[in-house]
Motif scaffolding. Structure first.
Motif, PDB file in Angstrom:
ATOM      1  N   LYS A 287       0.801  -1.229   0.000  1.00 24.62           N
ATOM      2  CA  LYS A 287       0.000   0.000   0.000  1.00 24.62           C
ATOM      3  C   LYS A 287       0.831   1.275   0.000  1.00 24.62           C
ATOM      4  O   LYS A 287       0.300   2.353  -0.233  1.00 24.62           O
ATOM      5  N   ASP A 288       2.129   1.173   0.268  1.00 23.19           N
ATOM      6  CA  ASP A 288       3.003   2.362   0.261  1.00 23.19           C
ATOM      7  C   ASP A 288       4.146   2.140  -0.708  1.00 23.19           C
ATOM      8  O   ASP A 288       4.729   1.049  -0.761  1.00 23.19           O
ATOM      9  N   ILE A 289       4.489   3.177  -1.473  1.00 23.25           N
ATOM     10  CA  ILE A 289       5.743   3.191  -2.235  1.00 23.25           C
ATOM     11  C   ILE A 289       6.428   4.522  -1.967  1.00 23.25           C
ATOM     12  O   ILE A 289       5.877   5.591  -2.277  1.00 23.25           O
ATOM     13  N   LEU A 290       7.610   4.451  -1.361  1.00 16.78           N
ATOM     14  CA  LEU A 290       8.443   5.627  -1.129  1.00 16.78           C
ATOM     15  C   LEU A 290       9.751   5.452  -1.876  1.00 16.78           C
ATOM     16  O   LEU A 290      10.386   4.395  -1.799  1.00 16.78           O
ATOM     17  N   VAL A 291      10.142   6.481  -2.609  1.00 11.08           N
ATOM     18  CA  VAL A 291      11.431   6.460  -3.301  1.00 11.08           C
ATOM     19  C   VAL A 291      12.487   7.053  -2.375  1.00 11.08           C
ATOM     20  O   VAL A 291      12.185   7.864  -1.495  1.00 11.08           O
TER      21      VAL A 291
END
Length: 380
Positions: A325-329
């Motif tokens: 549910k989360d994508i952080l670069v």
């Protein structure tokens, strides 16, 4: 701290149309932000940000164009280094939250959520010298428990209700699948992990609590995958309140000087690992995504294309799990990527591992992330 209006003002007369060198592409040219695309699927998109001195790769916050890019694209921020022990805990008696608070205030004033990284980086190389050389006295286990409890409780209490998700423990398992020994685990054993999670849960019962590690889908990480899986199983069996797995997702060229090749993904093995993780009723979060182009040709068009293609394959696989549910670069623009200072290319050219180039223009990687989000099934 800078409000949205103030940050926009910093770019007045300069944050204009796509294609002009050094300018951030306007919202009207780009379409929906990456966070808006993620939100449409019940997900979040965000980035790490650092407040190191200006002019350093970890000092992106001082760049007004970078701050504008975060406002335009992100719904979540995470401290790059500001909550790690060597910054937030300069000595045994002192906590320093000045840098961390700058990011927290900026996020809140611009309507962004915050993740916390990290309460315990379980790696001796990244502990400050004072803890590696600490005298734990005649009752070392009690002193180690006191020190860790104080640390976790202090950080979580300070940001209770403001940080929705914590990387409680980071990088416990090495590439051989072994449990690392540190100044704390030398006295507490693996229960150092349990303690960090229990204290975090007691301090903020509503926060999401993740175990975070860098096991990857590339060949050579199979033993680390197995070690992480066994650790999670033991934590669950002991009733440790771990909610999910943070998958760092530094993909592409290997993160060592002698790495060769670029795409060595073992998708079958990786799916087996993820299947076993979610079978334990654990969530998945992509916590530190970027694509290392160390071993690709120098030609920018070729590099950008191969980076984007690999990213799309990886994200399609990860997003196929509704638990993601989360994508952080780990950084939004190339000049502020940690990869510029690690495992340098033999030809010496700058790396291109992030969604935007050094002129704050979107790259094929940005489009690959957008396309993967558009293609993803809505989260339940």
């Amino acid at each position: 701290m800078l409000t949205r209006r103030q940050t926009l003002a910093l770019g007045a007369g300069g944050l204009a149309a796509m294609g002009a060198p050094g300018l951030v592409m306007g919202r009207e040219d780009r379409g929906p932000s990456l966070h808006e695309l993620a939100q449409a699927k019940g997900m979040r998109f965000g980035s790490a940000i650092g407040v190191s001195p200006p002019g350093t790769v970890s000092g992106a916050f001082h760049d007004p164009q970078y701050r504008q890019l975060l406002i335009d694209e992100c719904g979540v921020l995470v401290h790059e280094n500001e909550l790690k022990w060597y910054v937030a805990r300069p000595d045994a008696e002192t906590f320093d939250f000045e840098r961390a608070d700058i990011i927290m205030d900026f996020a809140e004033e611009n309507g962004m959520e915050m993740r916390g990284h990290t309460l315990l980086w379980h790696h001796t190389n990244w502990f400050p010298d004072w803890i590696n050389n600490h005298d734990f006295g005649s009752r070392p286990a009690s002193e180690a428990e006191r020190m860790l409890t104080e640390h976790v409780r202090t950080l979580v209490e300070r940001y209770k209700g403001r940080i929705y998700s914590w990387d409680v423990v980071n990088e416990t398992i090495d590439e051989a699948g072994r449990f690392r020994e540190t100044a704390l685990s030398r006295h507490l054993g693996e229960e150092v992990i349990d303690l960090a999670f229990h204290v975090a849960k007691e301090t903020d019962p509503d926060a999401e609590l993740l175990y975070n590690d860098y096991m990857s889908w590339e060949a050579g990480y199979e033993r680390q995958q197995e070690g992480v899986l066994r650790l999670l199983e033991r934590l669950k069996a002991r009733g440790v309140p771990v909610d999910g797995l943070g998958v760092q997702s530094h993909i592409g060229s290997g993160n060592y000087d002698y790495s060769t090749g670029f795409d060595t993904a073992r998708e079958d093995t990786w799916r087996q690992f993820l299947d076993a993780v979610v079978a334990q009723d654990l969530s998945l979060s992509i916590t530190e995504f970027d694509v290392h182009d160390k071993n690709l040709p120098a030609d920018i068009e070729t590099r950008d294309r191969e980076v984007a293609e690999l990213a799309r394959r990886y994200l399609d696989l990860m997003f196929s799990y509704p638990q993601t549910k989360d994508i952080l670069v780990w950084g939004m623009a190339d000049q502020y990527s940690w990869y510029q200072e690690h495992w340098v290319r033999e030809d010496g050219v700058a790396k291109r591992p992030t969604p935007y180039d050094e002129n704050f223009q979107p790259k094929p990687l940005r489009q690959a992330i957008a396309d993967a989000l558009i293609a993803a099934e809505p989260r339940p």
